[in-house]
Design an enzyme around this catalytic site. Structure first.
Site, PDB file in Angstrom:
ATOM      1  N   GLY A   1      19.830   9.416  22.698  1.00 53.02           N
ATOM      2  CA  GLY A   1      19.762   9.126  21.265  1.00 53.02           C
ATOM      3  C   GLY A   1      19.846   7.628  20.999  1.00 53.02           C
ATOM      4  O   GLY A   1      19.185   7.099  20.103  1.00 53.02           O
TER       5      GLY A   1
ATOM      6  N   ARG B   1      16.691  16.365  17.723  1.00 51.93           N
ATOM      7  CA  ARG B   1      17.752  15.651  16.987  1.00 51.93           C
ATOM      8  C   ARG B   1      17.193  14.886  15.784  1.00 51.93           C
ATOM      9  O   ARG B   1      16.033  14.500  15.771  1.00 51.93           O
ATOM     10  CB  ARG B   1      18.506  14.721  17.953  1.00 51.93           C
ATOM     11  CG  ARG B   1      19.206  15.526  19.044  1.00 51.93           C
ATOM     12  CD  ARG B   1      19.996  14.653  19.976  1.00 51.93           C
ATOM     13  NE  ARG B   1      21.078  13.982  19.289  1.00 51.93           N
ATOM     14  CZ  ARG B   1      21.842  13.048  19.844  1.00 51.93           C
ATOM     15  NH1 ARG B   1      21.623  12.678  21.100  1.00 51.93           N
ATOM     16  NH2 ARG B   1      22.814  12.487  19.163  1.00 51.93           N
TER      17      ARG B   1
ATOM     18  N   SER C   1      27.485   5.805  11.706  1.00 52.75           N
ATOM     19  CA  SER C   1      26.738   5.940  12.950  1.00 52.75           C
ATOM     20  C   SER C   1      26.340   4.572  13.465  1.00 52.75           C
ATOM     21  O   SER C   1      25.630   3.823  12.796  1.00 52.75           O
ATOM     22  CB  SER C   1      25.482   6.787  12.724  1.00 52.75           C
ATOM     23  OG  SER C   1      24.527   6.522  13.731  1.00 52.75           O
TER      24      SER C   1
ATOM     25  N   ASP D   1      32.561  10.546  20.685  1.00 52.85           N
ATOM     26  CA  ASP D   1      32.031  11.182  21.902  1.00 52.85           C
ATOM     27  C   ASP D   1      33.112  11.927  22.695  1.00 52.85           C
ATOM     28  O   ASP D   1      32.811  12.581  23.689  1.00 52.85           O
ATOM     29  CB  ASP D   1      31.375  10.137  22.807  1.00 52.85           C
ATOM     30  CG  ASP D   1      30.067   9.633  22.211  1.00 52.85           C
ATOM     31  OD1 ASP D   1      29.485  10.333  21.359  1.00 52.85           O
ATOM     32  OD2 ASP D   1      29.632   8.530  22.594  1.00 52.85           O
TER      33      ASP D   1
ATOM     34  N   LYS E   1      24.877  16.140  17.992  1.00 52.14           N
ATOM     35  CA  LYS E   1      24.921  15.346  19.230  1.00 52.14           C
ATOM     36  C   LYS E   1      23.952  15.962  20.244  1.00 52.14           C
ATOM     37  O   LYS E   1      23.060  16.702  19.873  1.00 52.14           O
ATOM     38  CB  LYS E   1      26.358  15.295  19.749  1.00 52.14           C
ATOM     39  CG  LYS E   1      27.287  14.480  18.855  1.00 52.14           C
ATOM     40  CD  LYS E   1      26.869  13.026  18.854  1.00 52.14           C
ATOM     41  CE  LYS E   1      27.674  12.206  17.881  1.00 52.14           C
ATOM     42  NZ  LYS E   1      27.139  10.857  17.719  1.00 52.14           N
TER      43      LYS E   1
ATOM     44  N   ARG F   1      28.142  20.254  19.411  1.00 51.52           N
ATOM     45  CA  ARG F   1      29.351  20.212  20.244  1.00 51.52           C
ATOM     46  C   ARG F   1      30.496  21.048  19.695  1.00 51.52           C
ATOM     47  O   ARG F   1      31.413  21.385  20.444  1.00 51.52           O
ATOM     48  CB  ARG F   1      29.788  18.760  20.478  1.00 51.52           C
ATOM     49  CG  ARG F   1      28.861  18.066  21.458  1.00 51.52           C
ATOM     50  CD  ARG F   1      29.305  16.668  21.806  1.00 51.52           C
ATOM     51  NE  ARG F   1      28.488  16.160  22.902  1.00 51.52           N
ATOM     52  CZ  ARG F   1      28.346  14.880  23.203  1.00 51.52           C
ATOM     53  NH1 ARG F   1      28.962  13.965  22.477  1.00 51.52           N
ATOM     54  NH2 ARG F   1      27.592  14.514  24.223  1.00 51.52           N
TER      55      ARG F   1
ATOM     56  N   ARG G   1      28.621  15.900  28.316  1.00 50.00           N
ATOM     57  CA  ARG G   1      30.054  15.846  27.994  1.00 50.00           C
ATOM     58  C   ARG G   1      30.685  17.245  27.926  1.00 50.00           C
ATOM     59  O   ARG G   1      31.884  17.399  28.149  1.00 50.00           O
ATOM     60  CB  ARG G   1      30.284  15.074  26.700  1.00 50.00           C
ATOM     61  CG  ARG G   1      29.810  13.623  26.789  1.00 50.00           C
ATOM     62  CD  ARG G   1      30.471  12.737  25.772  1.00 50.00           C
ATOM     63  NE  ARG G   1      29.697  11.530  25.537  1.00 50.00           N
ATOM     64  CZ  ARG G   1      29.685  10.455  26.332  1.00 50.00           C
ATOM     65  NH1 ARG G   1      30.423  10.429  27.430  1.00 50.00           N
ATOM     66  NH2 ARG G   1      28.934   9.410  26.042  1.00 50.00           N
TER      67      ARG G   1
END
Ligand code: S3P
Length: 433
Positions: free
Chosen positions: A98, A126, A171, A319, A346, A350, A392
């Site tokens: 991203g 996204r 962001s 994150d 993300k 998530r 992640r």
């Protein structure tokens, strides 16, 4: 550049001990290539993260005519100046990244050539309008699927004018895309965000000599000034360190020292959150490297308790929520995470991905639109988890497996290479069986 599916089986650990160094910061690595490429003269980069995301940025600049030498330790970028990039012959593939696609969209908007940016199947889902909207207000010509919402994005370089932009989201990718376009725009470009997001772009732009001022949630940049090549030493990524911080806290009898980690205050929400939960974490040997604060982080096992997380702590740990939810699941009492709607867009959703996976480990989780409530469990039951293609999520579930009551498997772990190619090696090294 689709990542490969792989699975990993792992056993619980008696302790997590040792001294480790995590790879370079992903955000700073991206920015070092971008700014080095559009500066005059040579930029050297040490500690560069050779993950798939950063290699996508590196390859994009090579495809735009930038010579980047790599001897395995140091990158030597032969900068081409603000107006020296050339039109890429083919689409630029940002893979899963991203940061690559959004920052490049800003940087390419003010060029004099045409370029197309694309990515893997996750990136192509996204949201991109968050960068396309402010850039279009500056005069950019950008087309994309779903009316400019989704990649591939086709960018026809245009002359840009500075704007004053109130971003609806906190962001760093949006802020940085507008600032990079601002380098090419006439006059001043101003960006204001609801809560301060990571400020690596502002710091590095200043380091390279840009005409930039940042104060609180407001950044101003004036276009047209050439940048000058610098020597950049990239610190360890606190987002990678976070996995081992949580491992060290939740597994009894553990002590782990993570050396040379970037502790920029816009990134240390994880330290604040884990300390609020009762984590024993000390920062040693604090220093400053290439305009970024760095320290060694010492973590000792602790009895964690549930807390509430919201507001400006959220972008400062954005994150880290997958692994924070593992810490919460190992804590006493409940942890309530809110104001974190961004987690839904993300690499994967998530909130859903961690709720799904923690439930497989026997943890009770309530999902909310903008967060989740995790109820602390007394250990985890052995599980088979699925990363859903998100690096992640894969690493967070590997950390959870250390506390399980039997052998666990995590599916789709190939994606870990996007941000942390040495994770499995370090995981094995510190786990005491
Ligand atoms: C990043 C910004 C954050 C973060 C991402 C890296 C950056 O994304 O999640 O991993 O380098 O600017 P958002 O800007 O979407 O919050």
């Amino acid at each position: 550049m689709e990542t490969q599916l792989e699975s990993y089986s792992t056993h619980p650990a008696k302790a997590v001990c040792g001294e480790i160094t995590v790879p370079g910061d992903k955000s700073i690595s991206h920015r070092s290539i971008m700014l080095g490429s559009i500066s005059r003269g040579v930029t050297t980069v040490t500690g560069f993260l050779r993950g798939e995301d950063n290699m996508a940025t590196l390859n994009a600049f090579r495809a735009m005519g930038v010579e980047i030498e790599d001897d395995g330790t140091t990158l030597k970028i032969h900068g081409r100046g603000l107006h020296g990039l050339s039109e890429p012959e083919d689409m630029l593939d940002c893979g899963n990244s991203g940061t690559s696609i959004r920052l490049l969209t800003g940087l390419l908007a003010g060029q004099t050539f045409f370029a197309v940016l694309t990515g893997d199947k996750y990136l192509r889902k996204r949201p991109m309008r968050r960068v396309v909207t402010p850039l279009a207000a500056m005069g950019a010509t950008i087309a994309g699927r779903a009316g400019g919402e989704k990649a591939p994005l086709a960018i026809t370089g245009s002359s840009l004018k500075g704007i004053s932009y109130e971003s609806p989201v906190s962001s760093a990718q949006v802020k940085s895309a507008v600032l990079l376009a601002g380098l090419y725009a006439e006059g001043e470009t101003k960006v204001t965000e609801p809560h301060l997001s990571r400020d690596h772009s502002e710091r590095m732009l200043r380091h390279f000599g840009a005409d930039i001022e940042a104060e609180g949630r407001v950044v101003r940049i004036r276009g047209g000034r050439e940048l000058n090549g610098q020597a950049i030493a990239v610190p360890g990524d606190i987002s990678s360190a976070a996995f081992f911080m949580v491992a060290g806290l939740i597994v009894p009898d553990s002590e782990i020292l993570i050396k040379g980690v970037g502790v920029n205050p816009t990134r240390t929400g994880i330290l604040d959150i884990l300390r609020l939960m009762g984590g024993d974490i000390s920062l040693l040997n604090s220093r400053d490297v290439s305009g970024e604060p760095v320290a060694d982080i010492l973590v000792r096992s602790s009895r964690l308790k549930g807390i509430e997380i919201s507001g400006d702590l959220v972008p400062r740990a954005i994150d880290e929520f997958p692994v924070i939810s593992v810490a919460a699941a190992a804590a006493e009492g409940k942890t309530v995470i809110s104001d974190a709607r961004e987690l839904r867009v993300k690499e994967t959703d998530r909130i859903k991905a961690m709720a799904d996976n923690l439930r497989l480990a026997g943890v009770t989780v309530d999902e909310a639109d903008d967060g989740m409530t995790v109820y602390g469990a007394n250990g985890f039951k052995a599980f088979t988890a699925d990363s859903q293609g998100d690096h992640r999520i894969a690493m967070s579930m590997m950390i959870a497996s250390l506390l399980a009551d039997g052998e666990c498997t995590v599916h789709d772990t190939g994606c870990i290479a996007t941000s942390f190619p040495t994770f499995l090696e370090l995981f094995k090294q510190v786990s005491v069986r």
